[in-house]
Structures are given as C-alpha cells and as structure tokens.
Design a protein around this motif. Structure first.
Motif, short mmCIF file in Angstrom:
data_model
loop_
_atom_site.label_atom_id
_atom_site.label_comp_id
_atom_site.label_asym_id
_atom_site.label_seq_id
_atom_site.Cartn_x
_atom_site.Cartn_y
_atom_site.Cartn_z
N SER A 64 -53.27 19.68 -9.35
CA SER A 64 -54.09 20.71 -8.71
C SER A 64 -54.31 20.44 -7.23
O SER A 64 -54.82 21.31 -6.52
CB SER A 64 -55.45 20.82 -9.42
OG SER A 64 -56.13 19.58 -9.38
N GLU A 65 -53.94 19.27 -6.74
CA GLU A 65 -54.04 19.01 -5.31
C GLU A 65 -52.77 19.44 -4.58
O GLU A 65 -52.69 19.30 -3.36
CB GLU A 65 -54.30 17.53 -5.06
CG GLU A 65 -53.18 16.61 -5.50
CD GLU A 65 -53.48 15.15 -5.21
OE1 GLU A 65 -54.50 14.87 -4.55
OE2 GLU A 65 -52.69 14.29 -5.64
N THR A 118 -60.04 27.10 -6.30
CA THR A 118 -58.69 27.67 -6.39
C THR A 118 -58.61 28.93 -5.55
O THR A 118 -59.42 29.85 -5.70
CB THR A 118 -58.34 28.00 -7.85
OG1 THR A 118 -58.40 26.80 -8.64
CG2 THR A 118 -56.93 28.58 -7.95
N GLY A 142 -55.20 20.59 0.00
CA GLY A 142 -55.09 19.96 -1.31
C GLY A 142 -55.86 18.66 -1.40
O GLY A 142 -56.48 18.35 -2.43
N THR A 196 -57.19 24.13 -4.17
CA THR A 196 -55.87 24.42 -4.72
C THR A 196 -55.40 25.77 -4.20
O THR A 196 -56.12 26.76 -4.30
CB THR A 196 -55.93 24.45 -6.25
OG1 THR A 196 -56.43 23.20 -6.73
CG2 THR A 196 -54.56 24.69 -6.84
#
Length: 616
Positions: free
Chosen positions: A149-150, A406, A428, A433
């Motif tokens: 997710s980074e 996100t 990130g 994200t």
C-alpha cells in the motif's frame, strides 16, 4: 602412484567432467564424475589439512566471483527468460507479489504493528487480512498478485473494459480514509453503502451529477492566509486547465503558466487576508486597475512582500502581457458561472477538518465534469486533503499515516490532474496510497507531457493494463516493456522429416495480443518480477456488493445462518434438573423455562405437552 602423477590424473579427470558438462553430455558427465572420485579421494588423503582449507577457500571465492560477474548474471537471466517464456513463474509471484510477501512488510506499512512484541506481531500478521497492507492487482490461477500500500499504482483501460469495476474493489477494501474522484456516479453507487459501514461518507458534487446533493463545501480560499498554501492552491487550480492546451511552444506555455501562478496566488492571498470571496478574485483579474488600491492595502498585512510586487508588476505591465496573463487565469475561474459548482465552493462555518476525516476513516467522493469546468475545484480540494494528510503524517509514529489514506483518482487526467510527477515520489512513504486511472498512456502524455509522464511511470511500482487500446505507440511501448523471448523453430526437409532446430526472438506480448485482451483480463507490470497476465477483480461479482445492490442474501449465507440457529437450539436440548427461574421474566423472555416444567414432563418433539420428553 606418486603424488605428482596423482595430481595430474585428478586434474585431467576434473577437466573431463567440466568439458562433458559444458557440452551437455549428461550421462558422460555422471560417468566421469564417478571415475574421478578415486583419484580425488587419494589426493585428499595425502594433502595436509591447512592446504585443503586454503584450496577450499580459494575455490569458493573464485566460484562466487564467477557466479556474480556480469556475464554470468546475463546468462542466467537469459536462461530464466527462456525457461519461463518471459513471464513471471508461480515461484516469482509467491516470492515477490504474494500475500505473505506483503505481510512481511506490514510492520513498516502499519507502524502500529511494530509496537507489539515479536510473538504478538507474528500472530497479528497471520490473522491480518492482506488488503490491510496491500493492493490486489489480479488473480493468476490460484494465486493473487499484490503490491504494498506504500506503492503507486497506475491503471490504463478504455471505456467498458472493467477498469472502474476494478477500482471500486480497491475503494471498498481500503483500510483507512479514501478520497475518490470521478466524472460519473457509478463508483459512488457501488461503493458508498459498503464504505458507510467503515466510516462517514461525504459528497462534493461540483456539477450536480444525477441530482446528488453535496454534503460538504470547500472554499478555495481556505488556508490561503498562509503564502505557501496560496501558492500551492493557485498551482493546483491552474494545473487543472493549463496542461495539454498546446498554447504556443512548451517554453512559452511554461512562461505564461508561471506568470499566472504568481498573480493568482497573490490575489487569492489578498482575498483570504481581507475576508473576500473568489468572485472578488475574479473581478480583480477582470479589471485589476479598479481593485489595485484594495489589493495593495490587503497585501501590506502579508509577511510575504513579494506578492505585493507581483501585483504591482501585473497592473503596470503593458496591455498585451496583461491580457495573456488574464487569459491564462480565467479558465481556472470558469466554474464561478456554474450554479452547482459555485454553491459547492461556498464557505462553510464548520470548515473542512482533514484530521477528523482521517481519524473517522471517512470516504469523500469528488464528482465533476469538464462541461462545468469543475476540474480546478476538484483539483484544489484533492490537493488540500493530500497536503494536509502529508503534514499530519509527519507527526505520527514512523512518519506515516496508519492506516493509509487512499487516493482513488478515476479519470485523473480529466477531472483531477494533480501533480502526480511530484506526489508519486514521496506520498507512499507518508502513508498515502495513490491509485490513478487513465484511459490510455496517450492520455497521460497529453495531460502531463512527455517528461512528467515518464516520471510518473518510473515512480509507479505497478502498472495495470486493460485491453481496448488501439494506439500503435502505446501498444509498442507495453510490448517493449514486456521484453522478448526465444521461440524454437523446427525446419523440415521436403519429405517432412525434421532437419534443424533454430531459435528466433519474438515479443513476450505482441501488440496485437495487448490490443485484444478480453474484458476483465489484465497485464500487470510489477516492479521486481516479469509481467503476469491475470483476471482483475470485478466489483459487481463480489459477494458484499451483490448483497447490497440486490438486497438478497446469497443462499450459502442463509444456509450458514440456519445451521448456526440449529446448533444454538441443540445446545438447549439437553437434560436439566429443575431450573431456577425468575417468575417476573417468564412472560418477557421466550427462552426462559417455565417453573412447572420438569426434566421428565414437558413439551416433546411431537408437540404433546403431557408426554415425557426433552427440553425444546
């Protein structure tokens, strides 16, 4: 046999083994290796221990050097490509892109996990869903391919190729707050009911799409009392309309954009200091002579004296230069003529608290369209949330948000062309994200230009390509990125007998194959491994989405619920002694056993209350 002859004989035997192995004569190699064992063993018995140790160490060093030198590395890579046909193998996916590989980085992505003991952390990782720390790219057979997710993900796909349905799944699975941009309401309709279970849902509808009412407003002057914020806000609003206009040459366009940013930032800063509105800014741009006195008096309160100089230069310049600057700024203020957009930009007494948004894991839907010129508003709000989140992340453990924010930027080139060339470099690492969706690589180039588009693609850890593109340059780019592979070619004589076997270089994925990908099929280019072809998850096939949209619970869910109720009844159907009950609860609680019932007299399975039976 003397030692000299023994050494010579051993060397000859080993050399024969190596020669046979290089010629791929496997049976001869095995035979010579067995034959060389006797002289080698005799030589080892006659050699001092210190000399054996030195020989072993020297052999290991030479072998290590030869194994990792450039020529050996290139040879291994070539053999690997031939063996795997240029695509990622099951082992590659399991090692680099599997769920377990993502969970190994969970302590970095989610700093809250690193505060637990090692044993507790491992137990958390075993129970932690992969979607809490990663984004799913596609399914390949029984495996799922993920990225952390980074990392930054860019998605390319034309209309009706499954791109939006895939993006909806990433919005639903996001563990923290989500910001969604779109030119339609389909993402809102699919994901909002499920996101409401995780946190509050807000809508910023700058164009009045589908009659959906805005639940939040955002004044572009918010925070512009700070000179830095005013400069960033002006850059966001102008960036939404200036890229891809093709006005003059690239150098000329950059010059006028820079001039417009300086002037608009100064005017917005003055308006924020004086409590004015964006309509006042519009009036100042239209007629700077009439507003010069007020603008100058307001900018005298500012700690940044350069703004006052910029405005004075703008007012005093020749009419041709002023007209060029004005014509560059005006498209960024065109939304003031649209009632829905103007209403969405009204100041709010409650304000817009980004910290509360992150804490409550809220979802914000930013809807807009080109026809209302709402891109500057959407871009300004996106930039405000992202930069505030980056500032808050610096105060958190590990310097990142936990869970991550996100940014799901659907149709990013049309409605929210934020400066991805800068954001993809460090967002990130701050716990933000980025998932940006484009219709094609050509659209990315048209919006950001060749250099910035190359930066975005280089910073992205993964690119997901759906089918449908017909642009030759795009297809050739992705085919080149996939690389080449060796394809065996069998030549036959006139009688049909095989005569020779040759190898030719062919693309791993030909442009025609990329253009004709079936709906739902994607090619995933992930950093650290060869490309993979898999199926992208479609939100309308998810169980939770189907339950919400249709209102019907799947049959297997109803079956499990019935089994659970049956087990609950079975636990009550056991022999008991005379229970002690509270008479005042008998009439209220249907599960309380009446005091007149005993273990030998009570309702039976056939409903006769007079016969002995068990409790029901």
């Amino acid at each position: 046999m003397t030692t000299g002859y023994l050494i010579l004989f051993t060397f000859a035997a080993v050399a024969s083994v190596v020669l046979a192995w290089r010629r791929r004569a496997w049976l001869v190699t095995v035979g010579l290796a067995l034959f060389a064992l006797y002289p080698t063993g005799q030589l080892v018995d006659r050699t001092p221990v210190w000399l054996l140790v030195a020989i072993v160490v020297l052999t290991v060093v030479v072998a290590w050097h030869r194994f990792f030198r450039t020529s050996a590395t290139v040879t291994r890579w070539g053999a690997r490509i031939r063996r795997k046909s240029g695509v990622a193998s099951t082992f590659d996916i399991a090692r680099v892109g599997s769920g377990m590989a993502m969970r190994r980085k969970a302590a970095t992505v989610r700093p809250s996990l690193s505060r637990a003991t090692r044993r507790a952390r491992w137990w958390q990782l075993l129970r932690l869903p992969t979607r809490e720390v990663a984004l799913q790219l596609c399914k390949v057979g029984l495996l799922r391919v993920w990225i952390s997710s980074e990392d930054v993900l860019v998605v390319f796909g034309g209309p009706r190729t499954g791109k939006t349905q895939y993006l909806a799944g990433r919005i639903i699975d996001a563990p923290g707050a989500v910001l969604v941009t779109s030119t339609r309401t389909d993402l809102y309709e699919v994901t909002a009911p499920l996101r409401a279970r995780r946190g509050p849902v807000y809508v910023f509808n700058a164009t009045g799409l589908a009659g959906l009412q805005s639940t939040i407003t955002f004044d572009p002057l918010t925070g512009c009392t700070d000179p830095v914020t005013a400069a960033e806000r002006a850059a966001d609003m102008l960036g939404a309309v200036s890229a891809g206009t093709g006005r003059g040459g690239a150098g000329e366009r950059e010059f006028w954009d820079a001039q417009a940013r300086r002037v608009l930032a100064a005017l917005m800063h003055a308006a924020a200091l004086g409590g004015a509105s964006m309509r006042d800014v519009h009036a100042w741009v239209s007629d700077p002579d009439a507003g010069q006195a007020r603008i100058t008096s307001l900018l005298r309160r500012s700690p940044e004296k350069a703004f006052e100089t910029d405005v004075a230069q703008f007012v005093s310049t020749n009419s041709r230069t002023r007209t060029s600057i004005t014509s560059t700024i005006m498209p960024a203020l065109g939304w003031l003529a649209h009632p829905a957009a103007a209403a969405a930009a009204q100041p709010s007494s409650a304000g817009f608290d980004v910290a509360e948004l992150l804490e409550s894991r809220a979802t914000v839907y930013l809807l807009g369209g080109e026809e209302a010129q709402a891109a500057p508003l959407v871009c300004a709000l996106t930039g405000h949330i992202a930069r505030q989140a980056r500032t808050l992340a610096a105060l958190q453990p590990g310097g990142r948000l936990d869970p991550a924010l996100t940014l799901a930027l659907d149709e990013a080139a049309l409605i929210s062309p934020v400066p991805l060339q800068r954001w993809t470099a460090d967002m990130g690492g701050r716990g933000v994200t980025i998932v940006a969706a484009f219709q094609s690589r050509a659209q990315l180039l048209a919006r950001y230009g060749d250099n910035d588009a190359a930066v975005i693609l280089n910073n992205a850890a993964a690119a997901l390509l759906f089918g449908g593109t017909r642009d030759r340059d795009d297809l050739q780019f992705w085919s080149t990125l996939a690389g080449d592979r060796d394809e065996p070619v069998l030549s036959t004589d006139v009688h049909g007998h095989r005569s020779t076997r040759t190898v030719r270089k062919v693309p791993v994925l030909a442009p025609a194959q990329l253009a004709n990908l079936p709906t739902g099929r994607v090619v995933a280019f992930r950093r650290g491994m060869a490309p993979v072809i898999g199926r992208a998850e479609q939100a309308h096939r998810r169980r939770d989405v189907r339950t919400v949209l249709t209102g019907h619970t799947p049959w297997w869910t109803r079956l499990l619920a019935a089994l659970a109720r049956g087990l609950a009844r079975l636990r009550l159907r056991r022999p008991l002694s005379t229970p002690t009950v509270r008479p005042e609860l008998v009439d209220d609680d249907p599960w309380v056993i009446p005091p007149e019932w005993t273990a030998t007299s009570g309702p039976t399975g056939d409903g006769d209350p007079g016969e002995p039976g068990r409790w029901s």
